[in-house]
Structures are given as structure tokens and as C-alpha cells.
Design a protein around this motif. Structure first.
Motif, PDB file in Angstrom:
ATOM      1  N   GLU A   1       0.804  -1.223   0.000  1.00  0.00           N
ATOM      2  CA  GLU A   1       0.000   0.000   0.000  1.00  0.00           C
ATOM      3  C   GLU A   1       0.842   1.280   0.000  1.00  0.00           C
ATOM      4  O   GLU A   1       0.343   2.370   0.222  1.00  0.00           O
ATOM      5  CB  GLU A   1      -0.928   0.026   1.225  1.00  0.00           C
ATOM      6  CG  GLU A   1      -1.997  -1.043   1.212  1.00  0.00           C
ATOM      7  CD  GLU A   1      -3.086  -0.753   0.173  1.00  0.00           C
ATOM      8  OE1 GLU A   1      -3.163   0.381  -0.327  1.00  0.00           O
ATOM      9  OE2 GLU A   1      -3.842  -1.688  -0.138  1.00  0.00           O
ATOM     10  N   LEU A   2       2.162   1.129  -0.152  1.00  0.00           N
ATOM     11  CA  LEU A   2       3.012   2.328  -0.161  1.00  0.00           C
ATOM     12  C   LEU A   2       4.131   2.105  -1.164  1.00  0.00           C
ATOM     13  O   LEU A   2       4.983   1.241  -0.980  1.00  0.00           O
ATOM     14  CB  LEU A   2       3.599   2.559   1.238  1.00  0.00           C
ATOM     15  CG  LEU A   2       4.147   3.954   1.519  1.00  0.00           C
ATOM     16  CD1 LEU A   2       3.038   4.995   1.492  1.00  0.00           C
ATOM     17  CD2 LEU A   2       4.850   3.979   2.871  1.00  0.00           C
ATOM     18  N   ASP A   3       4.075   2.904  -2.244  1.00  0.00           N
ATOM     19  CA  ASP A   3       5.119   2.786  -3.263  1.00  0.00           C
ATOM     20  C   ASP A   3       5.807   4.144  -3.344  1.00  0.00           C
ATOM     21  O   ASP A   3       6.608   4.498  -2.500  1.00  0.00           O
ATOM     22  CB  ASP A   3       4.460   2.348  -4.576  1.00  0.00           C
ATOM     23  CG  ASP A   3       5.465   2.198  -5.693  1.00  0.00           C
ATOM     24  OD1 ASP A   3       6.656   2.059  -5.383  1.00  0.00           O
ATOM     25  OD2 ASP A   3       5.064   2.238  -6.873  1.00  0.00           O
ATOM     26  N   ARG A   4       5.465   4.928  -4.353  1.00  0.00           N
ATOM     27  CA  ARG A   4       5.932   6.316  -4.372  1.00  0.00           C
ATOM     28  C   ARG A   4       4.982   7.123  -3.501  1.00  0.00           C
ATOM     29  O   ARG A   4       3.763   6.953  -3.605  1.00  0.00           O
ATOM     30  CB  ARG A   4       5.859   6.878  -5.781  1.00  0.00           C
ATOM     31  CG  ARG A   4       6.965   6.380  -6.663  1.00  0.00           C
ATOM     32  CD  ARG A   4       6.617   6.642  -8.113  1.00  0.00           C
ATOM     33  NE  ARG A   4       7.590   5.994  -8.957  1.00  0.00           N
ATOM     34  CZ  ARG A   4       8.663   6.623  -9.435  1.00  0.00           C
ATOM     35  NH1 ARG A   4       8.863   7.901  -9.182  1.00  0.00           N
ATOM     36  NH2 ARG A   4       9.530   5.966 -10.177  1.00  0.00           N
ATOM     37  N   PHE A   5       5.515   7.978  -2.669  1.00  0.00           N
ATOM     38  CA  PHE A   5       4.621   8.766  -1.816  1.00  0.00           C
ATOM     39  C   PHE A   5       5.193  10.158  -1.581  1.00  0.00           C
ATOM     40  O   PHE A   5       6.360  10.424  -1.858  1.00  0.00           O
ATOM     41  CB  PHE A   5       4.351   8.037  -0.493  1.00  0.00           C
ATOM     42  CG  PHE A   5       5.556   7.795   0.376  1.00  0.00           C
ATOM     43  CD1 PHE A   5       5.850   8.648   1.435  1.00  0.00           C
ATOM     44  CD2 PHE A   5       6.404   6.704   0.155  1.00  0.00           C
ATOM     45  CE1 PHE A   5       6.948   8.419   2.255  1.00  0.00           C
ATOM     46  CE2 PHE A   5       7.501   6.469   0.970  1.00  0.00           C
ATOM     47  CZ  PHE A   5       7.777   7.333   2.022  1.00  0.00           C
ATOM     48  N   ARG A   6       4.331  11.035  -1.107  1.00  0.00           N
ATOM     49  CA  ARG A   6       4.735  12.411  -0.821  1.00  0.00           C
ATOM     50  C   ARG A   6       4.492  12.690   0.662  1.00  0.00           C
ATOM     51  O   ARG A   6       3.428  12.345   1.178  1.00  0.00           O
ATOM     52  CB  ARG A   6       3.903  13.401  -1.652  1.00  0.00           C
ATOM     53  CG  ARG A   6       4.228  13.378  -3.133  1.00  0.00           C
ATOM     54  CD  ARG A   6       3.171  14.089  -3.938  1.00  0.00           C
ATOM     55  NE  ARG A   6       1.907  13.373  -3.876  1.00  0.00           N
ATOM     56  CZ  ARG A   6       0.704  13.931  -4.006  1.00  0.00           C
ATOM     57  NH1 ARG A   6       0.587  15.229  -4.232  1.00  0.00           N
ATOM     58  NH2 ARG A   6      -0.385  13.209  -3.899  1.00  0.00           N
TER      59      ARG A   6
ATOM     60  N   TYR B   1       9.587  13.856  -1.459  1.00  0.00           N
ATOM     61  CA  TYR B   1       9.157  12.751  -2.325  1.00  0.00           C
ATOM     62  C   TYR B   1       9.885  11.495  -1.882  1.00  0.00           C
ATOM     63  O   TYR B   1      11.118  11.489  -1.801  1.00  0.00           O
ATOM     64  CB  TYR B   1       9.511  13.043  -3.790  1.00  0.00           C
ATOM     65  CG  TYR B   1       8.660  14.127  -4.400  1.00  0.00           C
ATOM     66  CD1 TYR B   1       7.418  13.823  -4.953  1.00  0.00           C
ATOM     67  CD2 TYR B   1       9.089  15.452  -4.405  1.00  0.00           C
ATOM     68  CE1 TYR B   1       6.624  14.824  -5.513  1.00  0.00           C
ATOM     69  CE2 TYR B   1       8.302  16.459  -4.961  1.00  0.00           C
ATOM     70  CZ  TYR B   1       7.071  16.141  -5.511  1.00  0.00           C
ATOM     71  OH  TYR B   1       6.280  17.122  -6.050  1.00  0.00           O
ATOM     72  N   GLY B   2       9.127  10.439  -1.595  1.00  0.00           N
ATOM     73  CA  GLY B   2       9.748   9.198  -1.149  1.00  0.00           C
ATOM     74  C   GLY B   2       9.308   8.018  -1.994  1.00  0.00           C
ATOM     75  O   GLY B   2       8.314   8.106  -2.727  1.00  0.00           O
ATOM     76  N   GLU B   3      10.064   6.963  -1.901  1.00  0.00           N
ATOM     77  CA  GLU B   3       9.675   5.713  -2.550  1.00  0.00           C
ATOM     78  C   GLU B   3      10.104   4.589  -1.626  1.00  0.00           C
ATOM     79  O   GLU B   3      11.292   4.454  -1.319  1.00  0.00           O
ATOM     80  CB  GLU B   3      10.367   5.597  -3.912  1.00  0.00           C
ATOM     81  CG  GLU B   3       9.879   4.399  -4.692  1.00  0.00           C
ATOM     82  CD  GLU B   3      10.431   4.368  -6.126  1.00  0.00           C
ATOM     83  OE1 GLU B   3      11.092   5.327  -6.551  1.00  0.00           O
ATOM     84  OE2 GLU B   3      10.200   3.346  -6.783  1.00  0.00           O
ATOM     85  N   ALA B   4       9.130   3.805  -1.159  1.00  0.00           N
ATOM     86  CA  ALA B   4       9.444   2.751  -0.192  1.00  0.00           C
ATOM     87  C   ALA B   4      10.320   1.677  -0.852  1.00  0.00           C
ATOM     88  O   ALA B   4      10.086   1.353  -2.020  1.00  0.00           O
ATOM     89  CB  ALA B   4       8.148   2.123   0.319  1.00  0.00           C
TER      90      ALA B   4
END
Ligand code: NOJ
Ligand code: CA
Length: 667
Positions: free
Chosen positions: A133-138, A233-236
Motif C-alpha cells: 500500500e506504499l510505493d511512491r509517496f509524498r 518525495y519518497g519511494e518505499a
């Protein structure tokens, strides 16, 4: 630990103690599933119950409606060696707590809180593991709170101002400080202390944190936003920098605190033999004094002839490098905050780059490169590879970079016609500075970054990141700068310097100068010598004009002798903003060096020499203020004397107003 501030329904999650039990971190979760932490030192509250979490771009708050999946604790004890530093070996002794949290309702997401308790403070970070449920996220906001348990005296500068970190520190109660504050934020709790500093470690692919006021003594992490409002900007898998809380009984404990380095990754540069701490001179102060210019014209500073003169001077006096600013095309016109015209490979016609670099090598010193980017990252990045190749080919192994741009004005390409404008401590610039550090490492180049993002201990991972500015340095004592005032140095040591080494550029000798050399350096000459010890930097400049050193060969000897990397550091006595005395042992000999610096008040410091080796006689070479010295009245009155001393002696040093003392203890 019973916390009266915790909601009655808060469920205790875990308590983590430092190895010696003095520092405790308690974690709980309230009935809304909000995680919170609190910190005590010797049983006294330092941080009251403060919430944790982040708000994501899709509106989900990881920090409300959470439940605990599992907790793990572990202990770690390791000693590692620094290629250079304030001390040779560093012990990393801590206990760690990992708390895996999951949102109780969809979207089901996980976040891990990692806490480390050291005997002198705490670090904690967020981790977002890889998950469906978490890929690229802000990240739109970080909810990390710091509710200070008292109203400590605080030394602070404002965040989100025009001139980055280049401000005079204020000293007030925390409740009277500004709305947005930079870190390191240093505080003295009332009464018996403790001394506490809030900062961060390992700032990687994230926005720098400042502190936003949410109450009289309550702050929340504030991540410098991109121009579109997104903070990060993050990416798990992804993780935040460590938020750090340094805790000590004395101000000096903050200076020797190694938590920031311990929370960074080990050295990634296999062969560090080319990384050489040292001292340099350069074509620099004459421009700040207005005698020479960076741009072309009749007073151009960076000419082949001037550079060769400086190289001769450096070679004669044993300096490792010669900085030449203004050598490259692009300085003519309005370079400040513009910078699109800078070339990093093309010299001005009156500067023969190849010849100067070769001449320096022949003479046993080196040219130091200079790239003033004015923060124009698109222009700089387009040339970086070629520019670093050139330096490598010329055997230039140190580079000073600069980012003279202001506020949220750092240009970023958007793909369209116009440029976006960003903060220099947001994620955009954090990424750029890292690219520069990594590319420099690949080319065998040491970096000295001016107008940087604050230091967060990355020098452990990249020991080619030698030193940075990121505060008001000596340049502000030039005629254009208004002066730093005599409180500045005893404040900097306990604030900005907690972030890492500083390229302050000490060593101005011509202090009652008139005419074109007039300046407003608020110290005595002996006070300038003290800076080489008091301010840690593996690269230190001797910033004045060569003729001013030639006029004082006896005092100049200290600058020639003093090393810039140390085996040990001990803060002998200090009061933040008032005075500081530091002793450091040389890395490569048995010699010790001491620096003592006072503010505008005269004082006498008594130094017990018990740091010296027992039963050994040392010659103390003492550089002190003369009887008539004072920064306003007679700044150049100094004395040099030698004395035979041993470990059980006490040295008495009288410091003049704005003055200082420097001592070499030679076996
Ligand atoms: C600001 C730097 O701090 C200073 O050292 C340098 O001389 C100027 N920028 C020009 O690059
Ligand atoms: Ca600057």
C-alpha cells in the motif's frame, strides 16, 4: 515512568534506556492510535510527551489510528576510527528500539519508529518498509514534536530567512525565540542544566528540518517544502534522517558528542590516502576588502602573477594549498543570485590555469579549485562532470564551492520555459549537494562547501566532505559585512559547530587597519590565533594578506604549526556566548594545542594542564594578549613567550576584551 501529560488511556509501548541507564525514552500510543515519545535524563524530564508521525499526500496520516505490530530491542557497542576529526576513535555504544506500527484501518500501511539511546542523547527516525500500500509517496508534513520540559535559555537563528544560515545568534528564553528556528538549536535548562541541542543526522534525500513553534516551549519538525508545497518525495523502502537530542551536563559535552557521526553510515571511500587535512592561503580577503575584484578589469585578483606570488608564499611557509577565487568567466555583471553565466572550465585570459596549477605542484603545494555557482544548479550540473575532470587532470585535490543565492530562489529546471525556485535546504538542493560530494569523491576531490545545507555528520560516510560554511564567517568582518560582534565565536562553537566543521577562515592580523584594508574584525590578534583550535575544521585558511603575516613572523608561527586534525579534544571551560577554552592533541605527534576565546569582556582563565602526559616536561609556546590589548582599543598588542610546564601545573591566561590565547605544548 509515569507521565502526567499522557492521556489516561495511553498504552505504554516500551521504555528504552541508554547503556548506563541515565537517559530514558518512553513510547506510548493513545486511544486514537497516536504514537508519542518522551525523554528523561537522570530522572528529569527533557522532552515531555511529544507526538510522532507524518502526513502523506493522499491525506493519510501515518501517526493516527496506528497499532503496534512488534517491538524489538538490541544493544550495540563498537569503536571505529576516523581518517580525520576532532578525535581519532569514536565509540558507538547505544541501545536500540524498533517499533513496527500498522494503520488499524485501510489503507493498511506500516511505519517503523527506530529509537537509539546513547549515554549522551537520543536519535530517532522513521522507516517506511517496502509494502503493497506504499510505493511512491509524498510527505506533506512531519508531525514530530519536541515539547521541551522547561523554558531553557536558547541560542537561535531564524529559519526561512533571506540569507540562509548567515545570521547572528540570539540568546533568549525558548518561549521568546522566533516562530521558525534552524537547528542545531542549543538550550541550557535552568538551574543545574542539562545542556541540550536538537538537530538531525544523516540528511539523505529528504528536506532539512527546522523547528516551527506550536506553543511557548513546543515545536514541530518543519521540513523545507518544494515550491509546489510537497515536503519530501519518497519511494518505499525509504527513511527519514535521524532526529537528534544531544544531552550533556556541561556545554563542552555537546562539542565532544559523537551521536551525529554514529548515526551516519560508515565510510564509503575505500582509499582515503588522498584525503589530507591541512591549511591554505588564497586570493580571497583582498576581494572582500575591495582591493581586488572577482570580475575582470584593472584590479582583477585572480591573475597568473598574483597566484604565483601566493604560491611562493605558501611554499615558503608550508601551506598545503592556494585558493584562487575569481579565476573563471562569469563574474562580470550581477553574479549574485544569478550565476547562469559562470563557466567552470574557462579561465579569464589573464589567468593561466594550467600554468598556475603546474607551478603550485612544482613548489610542493597545490592550487585549490573554486566554483561559485550562485546557486544556479542547472548551469552547474550541466558542467560538473567536465569541471571535476579538469580538476583531476590538473592534480587539484580540493575544491571550494559556493551557493550565493537567497531564500527560496535556487533555480530548478521544470522541463518548461521557466525555472522553479527552491530553498537551499529542501530536498532538491539536498540531492544536489550529495551529487557534488559523490562526484568529487569519484574524482579524488576534497570539498569545502560555502552556503551549504547544514552539516548532519555525512563526513563519516564521505570523508572528502571536509568542511562547510553555513554561518556568518570571517567575511562578515569585511567592510561590506557589518561585523560579527565579539560574542559570535563563543556562541558558534556551541551552535553551528555542532553540525560539523566550519570553514570560518580565521587569521586576520591587520586589525587596526585604515584605508583600503579597514575591516571590523571584533577580536585581538591573539584572539584570531585561538580560532584555529577553538573552531574545528580539517581545512583552515590563513585568510589575511601575505604582507600582514610577514609583518608578524612570531605570531604567524602558530598558524604554521597548528594542525587541523586531532587525536583527542577536551573542552576545558566554557559559558555559551561568553568564553570557551579547548585543548586538542595532535594526530601525528605528542603535542597538544590550546585555544581560549572570550567575548567583549576581559577575563582570566586558569587551565589545569592535567591533559598533558604525566611526568613529561613540555615547552609551552604561549601567544597571548598584551597588557594593553582590546578589540576596540589595541587589537594588535600581543606577546609570545615560552614556559616549561608539566601535567600538574596550572596555566593562567589573561584574555583581553575580544581577546584570546593560543598555546602549543611541545614535548
Ligand atoms: C561567499 C563565500 O562565503 C565567500 O567565501 C566567497 O568569497 C564568496 N561567496 C564568493 O564566492
Ligand atoms: Ca557565505
Amino acid at each position: 515512568m509515569v507521565d502526567p501529560a499522557a492521556p489516561a488511556s495511553a498504552q505504554s509501548v516500551a521504555t528504552l534506556s541508554s547503556p548506563d541507564g541515565s537517559i530514558r525514552v518512553h513510547l506510548d500510543l493513545d486511544d486514537r492510535g497516536v504514537p508519542a515519545y518522551q525523554v528523561t535524563a537522570d530522572g528529569e524530564a527533557v522532552v515531555d510527551r511529544s507526538r510522532l508521525g507524518v502526513v502523506l499526500g493522499d491525506g493519510d496520516t501515518l501517526g493516527v489510528g496506528m497499532e503496534v505490530v512488534e517491538t524489538q530491542t538490541s544493544e550495540h557497542d563498537e569503536t571505529w576510527t576516523q581518517p580525520w576529526g576532532q578525535q581519532a576513535t569514536v565509540r558507538d555504544h547505544h541501545r536500540e528500539l524498533r517499533v513496527r506500527l500498522r494503520s488499524a484501518s485501510p489503507p493498511e500501511r506500516e511505519m517503523i519508529l527506530v529509537f537509539r539511546a546513547f549515554n549522551d542523547g537520543v536519535g530517532f527516525r522513521y522507516e517506511w518498509p517496502e509494502q503493497p500500500e506504499l510505493d511512491r509517496f509524498r510527505i506533506m508534513d512531519e508531525r514530530t514534536e519536541f515539547r521541551l520540559a522547561d523554558d531553557p535559555t536558547t541560542w537561535w537563528i531564524r529559519a526561512y530567512e533571506h540569507n540562509r544560515y548567515e545570521y547572528i545568534y540570539n540568546e533568549t528564553k525558548l518561549s521568546e525565540a522566533g516562530y521558525a528556528l534552524h537547528t542545531p538549536l542549543t538550550m541550557a535548562f535552568p538551574g543545574e542544566g542539562p545542556f541540550v541541542a536538537l538537530h538531525e543526522a544523516n540528511l539523505t534525500d529528504y528536506a532539512a528540518m527546522s523547528l516551527r513553534r506550536t506553543g511557548p516551549t513546543r515545536f514541530q519538525a518543519d521540513l523545507a517544502p518544494w515550491s509546489n508545497g510537497v515536503r519530501v518525495y519518497g519511494e518505499a523502502p525509504f527513511r527519514s534522517p535521524w532526529r537528534t537530542i544531544l544531552i550533556g551536563d556541561e556545554p563542552g559535552d555537546l562539542v565532544t558528542n559523537m551521536i551525529a557521526l554514529n548515526l551516519n553510515e560508515p565510510n564509503q571511500i575505500e582509499d582515503t590516502s588522498w584525503i589530507e587535512p591541512g591549511k591554505y592561503v588564497g586570493i580571497w580577503w583582498a576581494m572582500h576588502l575591495g582591493m581586488w575584484t572577482w570580475g575582470s578589469g584593472p584590479n582583477h585578483g585572480a591573475t597568473t602573477e598574483h597566484a604565483k606570488d601566493y604560491i611562493d608564499f605558501a611554499a615558503e611557509h608550508g601551506f598545503d594549498g592556494v585558493l584562487v577565487e575569481g579565476w573563471n568567466r562569469g563574474w562580470d555583471g550581477n553574479w549574485v543570485g544569478e550565476g547562469a553565466d559562470f563557466s567552470f572550465t574557462e579561465p579569464y585570459p589573464d589567468f593561466d590555469l594550467e600554468e598556475v596549477a603546474a607551478y603550485a605542484r612544482e613548489k610542493g603545494t597545490r592550487l585549490i579549485g573554486h566554483h561559485e555557482t550562485s546557486g544556479h544548479v542547472p548551469n552547474y550540473e550541466a558542467q560538473m562532470e567536465e569541471a571535476y575532470d579538469l580538476l583531476e587532470r590538473l592534480d587539484v585535490n580540493a575544491l571550494k564551492t559556493g551557493y550565493v543565492d537567497h531564500g527560496m530562489d535556487f533555480p530548478r529546471e521544470t522541463g518548461g520555459d521557466s525555472l522553479a525556485r527552491e530553498w537551499n535546504y529542501g530536498q532538491y538542493m539536498v540531492r544536489h549537494y550529495r551529487r557534488s560530494i559523490e562526484l568529487a569523491a569519484e574524482h579524488g576531490i576534497m570539498l569545502d562547501i560555502h552556503e551549504p545545507v547544514k552539516g548532519t555528520g555525512l563526513r563519516r560516510t564521505y570523508p572528502n566532505l571536509m568542511t562547510q560554511e553555513g554561518a556568518r564567517g570571517q567575511e562578515f568582518n569585511a567592510p561590506w559585512g557589518g561585523g560579527n560582534g565579539p560574542d559570535h565565536i563563543p556562541t558558534l562553537v556551541f551552535t553551528r559547530l555542532l553540525a560539523g566543521p566550519m570553514d570560518f577562515t580565521p587569521g586576520i592580523f591587520n586589525l587596526d587597519a585604515e584605508g583600503e584594508e579597514a575591516n571590523s574584525v571584533p577580536t585581538t590578534l591573539a584572539g584570531q590565533l585561538a580560532l584555529y583550535v577553538v573552531l574545528f575544521s580539517p581545512l583552515h585558511m590563513a585568510a589575511d594578506l601575505p604582507k600582514n603575516y610577514e609583518a608578524h613572523p612570531d605570531a604567524f608561527q602558530f598558524i604554521k604549526d597548528v594542525p587541523t586534525s586531532w587525536a583527542e579534544t577536551t573542552v576545558i571551560d566554557a559559558a555559551i556566548g561568553d568564553h570557551v577554552t579547548i585543548a586538542r592533541k595532535d594526530r601525528t605527534s605528542d603535542d597538544w594545542y590550546l585555544g581560549a576565546k572570550t567575548d567583549g569582556s576581559a577575563r582570566t582563565v586558569r587551565v589545569a594542564l592535567d591533559f598533558l602526559a604525566d611526568d613529561t616536561s613540555y615547552t609551552a609556546e604561549i601567544y597571548r594578549d598584551g597588557a594593553e590589548a582590546g578589540w576596540t582599543s589595541n587589537p594588535m598588542d600581543y606577546e609570545v613567550e615560552t614556559q616549561s610546564v608539566e601535567a600538574n601545573d596550572t596555566l593562567q591566561l589573561r584574555l583581553a576584551p575580544g581577546g584570546g590565547a593560543a598555546v602549543r605544548f611541545r614535548q
